[in-house]
Design a protein around this motif. Structure first.
Motif, short mmCIF file in Angstrom:
data_model
loop_
_atom_site.label_atom_id
_atom_site.label_comp_id
_atom_site.label_asym_id
_atom_site.label_seq_id
_atom_site.Cartn_x
_atom_site.Cartn_y
_atom_site.Cartn_z
N SER A 149 -36.73 -23.94 2.36
CA SER A 149 -35.84 -23.88 3.52
C SER A 149 -34.44 -23.45 3.11
O SER A 149 -33.78 -22.69 3.83
CB SER A 149 -35.80 -25.23 4.23
N ARG A 150 -33.98 -23.90 1.94
CA ARG A 150 -32.67 -23.49 1.44
C ARG A 150 -32.66 -22.00 1.10
O ARG A 150 -31.68 -21.30 1.37
CB ARG A 150 -32.29 -24.31 0.19
N ILE A 151 -33.75 -21.52 0.52
CA ILE A 151 -33.84 -20.09 0.20
C ILE A 151 -33.82 -19.25 1.47
O ILE A 151 -33.14 -18.22 1.54
CB ILE A 151 -35.10 -19.80 -0.63
N LYS A 152 -34.55 -19.68 2.50
CA LYS A 152 -34.54 -18.97 3.78
C LYS A 152 -33.13 -18.97 4.38
O LYS A 152 -32.67 -17.96 4.93
CB LYS A 152 -35.52 -19.63 4.75
N GLU A 153 -32.44 -20.09 4.24
CA GLU A 153 -31.07 -20.19 4.73
C GLU A 153 -30.16 -19.22 3.96
O GLU A 153 -29.30 -18.56 4.56
CB GLU A 153 -30.58 -21.63 4.56
N ASP A 154 -30.34 -19.13 2.66
CA ASP A 154 -29.56 -18.21 1.83
C ASP A 154 -29.79 -16.76 2.26
O ASP A 154 -28.85 -15.97 2.36
CB ASP A 154 -29.91 -18.37 0.35
N ILE A 155 -31.05 -16.41 2.48
CA ILE A 155 -31.39 -15.03 2.87
C ILE A 155 -30.76 -14.69 4.21
O ILE A 155 -30.22 -13.60 4.40
CB ILE A 155 -32.92 -14.85 2.89
N LYS A 156 -30.82 -15.62 5.14
CA LYS A 156 -30.20 -15.40 6.45
C LYS A 156 -28.70 -15.18 6.31
O LYS A 156 -28.11 -14.34 7.00
CB LYS A 156 -30.47 -16.57 7.38
N SER A 157 -28.06 -15.91 5.41
CA SER A 157 -26.61 -15.76 5.21
C SER A 157 -26.27 -14.37 4.68
O SER A 157 -25.20 -13.83 4.97
CB SER A 157 -26.07 -16.83 4.27
N VAL A 158 -27.18 -13.78 3.90
CA VAL A 158 -26.96 -12.42 3.40
C VAL A 158 -26.96 -11.44 4.57
O VAL A 158 -26.08 -10.58 4.68
CB VAL A 158 -28.04 -12.03 2.38
N PHE A 159 -27.93 -11.55 5.46
CA PHE A 159 -27.99 -10.66 6.62
C PHE A 159 -26.76 -10.82 7.51
O PHE A 159 -26.29 -9.86 8.11
CB PHE A 159 -29.26 -10.92 7.44
N ARG B 86 -23.74 -11.46 6.50
CA ARG B 86 -22.50 -11.01 5.87
C ARG B 86 -22.59 -9.69 5.13
O ARG B 86 -21.57 -9.19 4.64
CB ARG B 86 -22.01 -12.10 4.90
N ASP B 87 -23.77 -9.11 5.03
CA ASP B 87 -23.90 -7.83 4.34
C ASP B 87 -24.73 -6.86 5.18
O ASP B 87 -25.95 -6.97 5.24
CB ASP B 87 -24.56 -8.02 2.97
N PRO B 88 -24.08 -5.89 5.83
CA PRO B 88 -24.82 -4.94 6.66
C PRO B 88 -25.75 -4.03 5.87
O PRO B 88 -26.62 -3.36 6.45
CB PRO B 88 -23.71 -4.13 7.34
N PHE C 286 -22.41 -17.15 -0.70
CA PHE C 286 -22.84 -15.77 -0.87
C PHE C 286 -21.98 -15.08 -1.92
O PHE C 286 -20.75 -15.04 -1.80
CB PHE C 286 -22.76 -15.02 0.46
N ILE C 287 -22.63 -14.57 -2.95
CA ILE C 287 -21.96 -13.77 -3.98
C ILE C 287 -22.37 -12.32 -3.75
O ILE C 287 -23.54 -11.96 -3.92
CB ILE C 287 -22.37 -14.22 -5.39
N ASP C 288 -21.42 -11.47 -3.36
CA ASP C 288 -21.74 -10.07 -3.08
C ASP C 288 -21.51 -9.24 -4.33
O ASP C 288 -20.45 -9.31 -4.95
CB ASP C 288 -20.87 -9.56 -1.92
#
Length: 269
Positions: free
Chosen positions: A3-13, A15-17, A79-81
């Motif tokens: 669930s944390r990994i899914k949350e992380d992936i969603k945060s990427v979408f 903040r990163d187009p 998020f680390i870009d």
């Protein structure tokens, strides 16, 4: 964990187009890989498996280019870009929804033990190449400009730029900036970086133009109201939408005409 990994992936979408799909994020975002490895190394560190934790942290640095000490505390949806060249010290504390870019250092200024690294509260953004040093606090929603060096606390909602970092928009209500944003949206203009305190002279000039347009709009609205009360019928139509793309098309057409002139030029004349 998943669930944390899914949350992380969603945060990427969010903040990163450039992110296109989940598989791409899983395989091509070293900043995410560094965070996931850190969660394991941090758990080992807290359970006193410090050598294994450091070895895992070093492996993560080799793999991702991101160095996060296993003792550091990371919040949710961090998020680390891009990631390369980031250093996060042992006593650093990072809140929720924080974003940092490549080349950032959350470092110390002393060899003494104890708390010696920064604390980033929720929703903080640290620009590329910035150095945030010492046991200082970057307040909630604070921003640090690229290549800045910050060694003092930053209030919530404020932005720091330069070396040493100085606050360019203190946390206070700025009616002028809000008015500029409203006018910019009305005319179809992207109001990014036109705040009253922006150090960019071009942005300042655009901001002044928006102030002038806002004043003129208000005056015209008052005149229209008075004329209509006297029986006139003015200002009935809305302002036409200003499409920025029209300028691009005009510029392309002008460039094409210039090119045709060049091609038709005869040097022997």
């Amino acid at each position: 964990m998943f669930s944390r990994i899914k949350e992380d992936i969603k945060s990427v979408f969010d903040r990163d187009p450039a992110a296109r799909n989940t598989f791409e994020v899983l395989t091509n975002y070293p900043g995410m890989h560094a965070i996931w490895i850190h969660r394991l190394s941090n758990k080992l560190w807290r359970n006193n498996w410090k050598l294994i934790a450091r070895l895992l942290s070093t492996f993560s640095r080799w793999l991702t280019g991101v160095e996060i000490h296993p003792g550091a505390t990371l919040g949710r949806r961090f998020f680390i870009d891009h990631g390369m060249g980031i250093v996060i010290g042992e006593t650093a504390e990072i809140g929720n929804d924080v974003t940092i870019y490549h080349g950032v250092t959350l470092g110390g200024v002393s060899w003494n033990g104890g708390k010696r690294h920064p604390t980033l509260e929720d929703n903080v953004v640290i620009g590329a190449g910035a150095q945030v040093l010492g046991p200082i606090t970057i307040g909630k929603g604070g921003k640090v400009g690229s290549n800045s060096v910050v060694v003092k606390d930053l209030p919530a909602g404020a932005t720091a730029v330069g070396i040493p970092g100085r606050i360019v928009n203190p946390n206070k209500s700025n009616d002028a900036s809000e008015q500029r944003e409203e006018v910019a949206k009305k005319y179809g203009f992207d109001a990014y970086a036109v705040s009253a305190d922006n150090p960019d002279p071009v942005a300042k000039a655009i901001g002044r133009l928006l102030d002038h347009m806002h004043l003129m709009d208000n005056k015209v609205a008052v005149l229209c109201k008075e004329i209509n009360q006297l029986g006139g019928e003015v200002c009935q139509e809305a302002l036409p939408e200003l499409r920025v793309g029209e300028f691009d098309e005009d510029e392309k057409a002008a460039a094409k005409r210039r090119q045709s002139h060049v091609e038709s030029f005869d040097p022997e004349i």
